[in-house]
Write a protein that holds these residues in place. Structure first.
Motif, mmCIF file in Angstrom:
data_model
loop_
_atom_site.group_PDB
_atom_site.id
_atom_site.type_symbol
_atom_site.label_atom_id
_atom_site.label_comp_id
_atom_site.label_asym_id
_atom_site.label_seq_id
_atom_site.Cartn_x
_atom_site.Cartn_y
_atom_site.Cartn_z
ATOM 1 N N THR A 82 0.827 -1.205 0.000
ATOM 2 C CA THR A 82 0.000 0.000 0.000
ATOM 3 C C THR A 82 0.861 1.255 0.000
ATOM 4 O O THR A 82 0.596 2.203 -0.746
ATOM 5 C CB THR A 82 -0.933 -0.001 1.219
ATOM 6 N N LEU A 83 1.905 1.257 0.805
ATOM 7 C CA LEU A 83 2.799 2.418 0.836
ATOM 8 C C LEU A 83 3.509 2.607 -0.503
ATOM 9 O O LEU A 83 3.680 3.733 -0.970
ATOM 10 C CB LEU A 83 3.830 2.255 1.949
ATOM 11 N N ARG A 84 3.937 1.519 -1.115
ATOM 12 C CA ARG A 84 4.584 1.628 -2.423
ATOM 13 C C ARG A 84 3.614 2.178 -3.463
ATOM 14 O O ARG A 84 4.001 2.959 -4.344
ATOM 15 C CB ARG A 84 5.117 0.261 -2.871
ATOM 16 N N GLU A 85 2.344 1.790 -3.368
ATOM 17 C CA GLU A 85 1.348 2.283 -4.299
ATOM 18 C C GLU A 85 1.087 3.776 -4.074
ATOM 19 O O GLU A 85 0.905 4.541 -5.024
ATOM 20 C CB GLU A 85 0.050 1.485 -4.144
ATOM 21 N N VAL A 86 1.088 4.198 -2.828
ATOM 22 C CA VAL A 86 0.930 5.620 -2.521
ATOM 23 C C VAL A 86 2.098 6.418 -3.091
ATOM 24 O O VAL A 86 1.918 7.499 -3.662
ATOM 25 C CB VAL A 86 0.815 5.823 -0.998
ATOM 26 N N PRO A 137 6.011 14.255 -7.461
ATOM 27 C CA PRO A 137 7.196 14.676 -6.709
ATOM 28 C C PRO A 137 6.858 15.854 -5.803
ATOM 29 O O PRO A 137 6.185 16.793 -6.228
ATOM 30 C CB PRO A 137 8.188 15.061 -7.813
ATOM 31 N N GLU A 138 7.297 15.796 -4.562
ATOM 32 C CA GLU A 138 6.987 16.766 -3.517
ATOM 33 C C GLU A 138 5.551 16.655 -3.036
ATOM 34 O O GLU A 138 5.085 17.499 -2.258
ATOM 35 C CB GLU A 138 7.269 18.204 -3.976
ATOM 36 N N GLY A 139 4.829 15.605 -3.462
ATOM 37 C CA GLY A 139 3.503 15.350 -2.915
ATOM 38 C C GLY A 139 3.601 14.828 -1.490
ATOM 39 O O GLY A 139 4.651 14.349 -1.057
ATOM 40 N N LYS A 140 2.507 14.892 -0.748
ATOM 41 C CA LYS A 140 2.548 14.562 0.672
ATOM 42 C C LYS A 140 1.587 13.432 1.027
ATOM 43 O O LYS A 140 0.532 13.280 0.405
ATOM 44 C CB LYS A 140 2.224 15.795 1.511
ATOM 45 N N VAL A 141 1.976 12.676 2.038
ATOM 46 C CA VAL A 141 1.132 11.630 2.599
ATOM 47 C C VAL A 141 0.992 11.904 4.096
ATOM 48 O O VAL A 141 1.959 12.261 4.769
ATOM 49 C CB VAL A 141 1.727 10.228 2.345
ATOM 50 N N LEU A 176 9.075 4.474 5.381
ATOM 51 C CA LEU A 176 8.977 5.683 4.561
ATOM 52 C C LEU A 176 10.331 6.086 3.998
ATOM 53 O O LEU A 176 10.442 6.478 2.838
ATOM 54 C CB LEU A 176 8.393 6.830 5.390
ATOM 55 N N ARG A 177 11.374 5.960 4.807
ATOM 56 C CA ARG A 177 12.711 6.331 4.348
ATOM 57 C C ARG A 177 13.162 5.423 3.213
ATOM 58 O O ARG A 177 13.808 5.877 2.255
ATOM 59 C CB ARG A 177 13.693 6.271 5.513
ATOM 60 N N LEU A 178 12.829 4.147 3.272
ATOM 61 C CA LEU A 178 13.192 3.222 2.201
ATOM 62 C C LEU A 178 12.497 3.562 0.888
ATOM 63 O O LEU A 178 13.005 3.241 -0.186
ATOM 64 C CB LEU A 178 12.860 1.782 2.605
ATOM 65 N N LEU A 179 11.351 4.215 0.969
ATOM 66 C CA LEU A 179 10.597 4.609 -0.228
ATOM 67 C C LEU A 179 10.890 6.048 -0.641
ATOM 68 O O LEU A 179 10.152 6.640 -1.427
ATOM 69 C CB LEU A 179 9.100 4.439 0.027
ATOM 70 N N SER A 180 11.976 6.627 -0.098
ATOM 71 C CA SER A 180 12.417 7.978 -0.451
ATOM 72 C C SER A 180 11.455 9.062 0.032
ATOM 73 O O SER A 180 11.377 10.144 -0.569
ATOM 74 C CB SER A 180 12.631 8.107 -1.965
#
Length: 255
Positions: free
Chosen positions: A102-106, A112-116, A163-167
């Motif tokens: 789910t996080l990878r899909e988000v 770029p520079e979008g927020k979660v 989150l850090r692993l997904l940049s």
């Protein structure tokens, strides 16, 4: 989970989360925002983006009274890559069978520079400790769970590592709800003073935590306003001829 939010601790939690979501998303700008799960709470009501959607899983859509904008699998969102400016996950990761996907899909659908914005129950809290003890008692054949028996609660530091692993870069985080794990509204009200005390002295032990993270992409450089032209460097012409003439006169005088 939906039934639990109707209990006194559930209402107490939703009240705090509603104010925190309004504060977190109120100043996030863009065009497209998406909320995944928790139809009981409109997490985007304070956001001013023109296009906002509520997406629910099939199970949530069947059991809830709120009609979503779309029903989808959180691990396969029906949006193009780099198309959303904001995605909100209110308890959506901990109730998901595959939170990593789910996080990878988000990350895929965010620009770029979008927020979660992510909200999760904190296992390292008074509520989490009571839940762990209740699981032990339940295996022995007695006792009731305090929190919903659904999903896998995710620790704060663990989620930051994901989150850090997904940049993603964590921009802000906060904790809330420090009252003891009581089931009655009367006792929860009696200990309302613990919210102020916990906020000051042991913030990381709140029953719930928030994380606001930004999607960072290497090589992306934001361009500033085009109407501000850079100042030109003033350059003066070099008098080459005069310099050569002066040098010639110096040589003549030496001779």
């Amino acid at each position: 989970m939906q039934q639990w939010f109707e209990t006194p601790p559930g209402r107490y939690l939703l009240e705090w989360e509603r104010a925190e979501f309004d504060r977190a998303v109120g100043d996030i700008f863009g065009y497209h925002a998406l909320q995944l799960g928790l139809p009981e709470l409109d997490t985007l009501q304070a956001n001013r983006m023109p296009h906002k959607w509520l997406a629910l899983s099939e199970a949530e859509a069947l059991s809830g009274a709120v009609r979503p904008d779309l029903v989808t699998d959180y691990s396969a969102l029906p949006f193009e890559e780099n198309s959303l400016d904001l995605v909100v996950l209110p308890h959506s990761l901990e109730l998901n069978l595959d939170p990593h996907t789910t996080l990878r899909e988000v990350e895929r659908v965010l620009v770029p520079e979008g927020k979660v914005v992510i909200c999760c129950l904190n296992p390292t809290s008074l509520w989490g400790l009571r839940q762990q003890r209740a699981h032990v008692y339940r295996r022995l054949g007695f006792g009731e769970l305090y929190l919903p028996d659904a999903g896998d609660f995710i620790g704060y530091r663990r989620l930051r590592d994901w989150l850090r692993l997904l940049s993603f870069e964590v921009e802000a985080s906060s904790f809330g709800c420090w009252r003891p794990a009581f089931g009655s509204e009367k006792w929860l009200e009696r200990f309302d003073w613990m919210d102020g005390l916990g906020r000051r002295w042991w913030p990381i032990f709140g029953a719930v935590y928030f994380i606001v993270a930004v999607k960072r992409v290497r090589g992306i450089k934001l361009i500033g306003a085009t109407w501000k032209r850079p100042k030109r460097v003033a350059t003066a012409p070099v008098p080459v001829a005069n310099r050569s003439h002066r040098k010639a006169r110096e040589l003549t005088s030496i001779e």
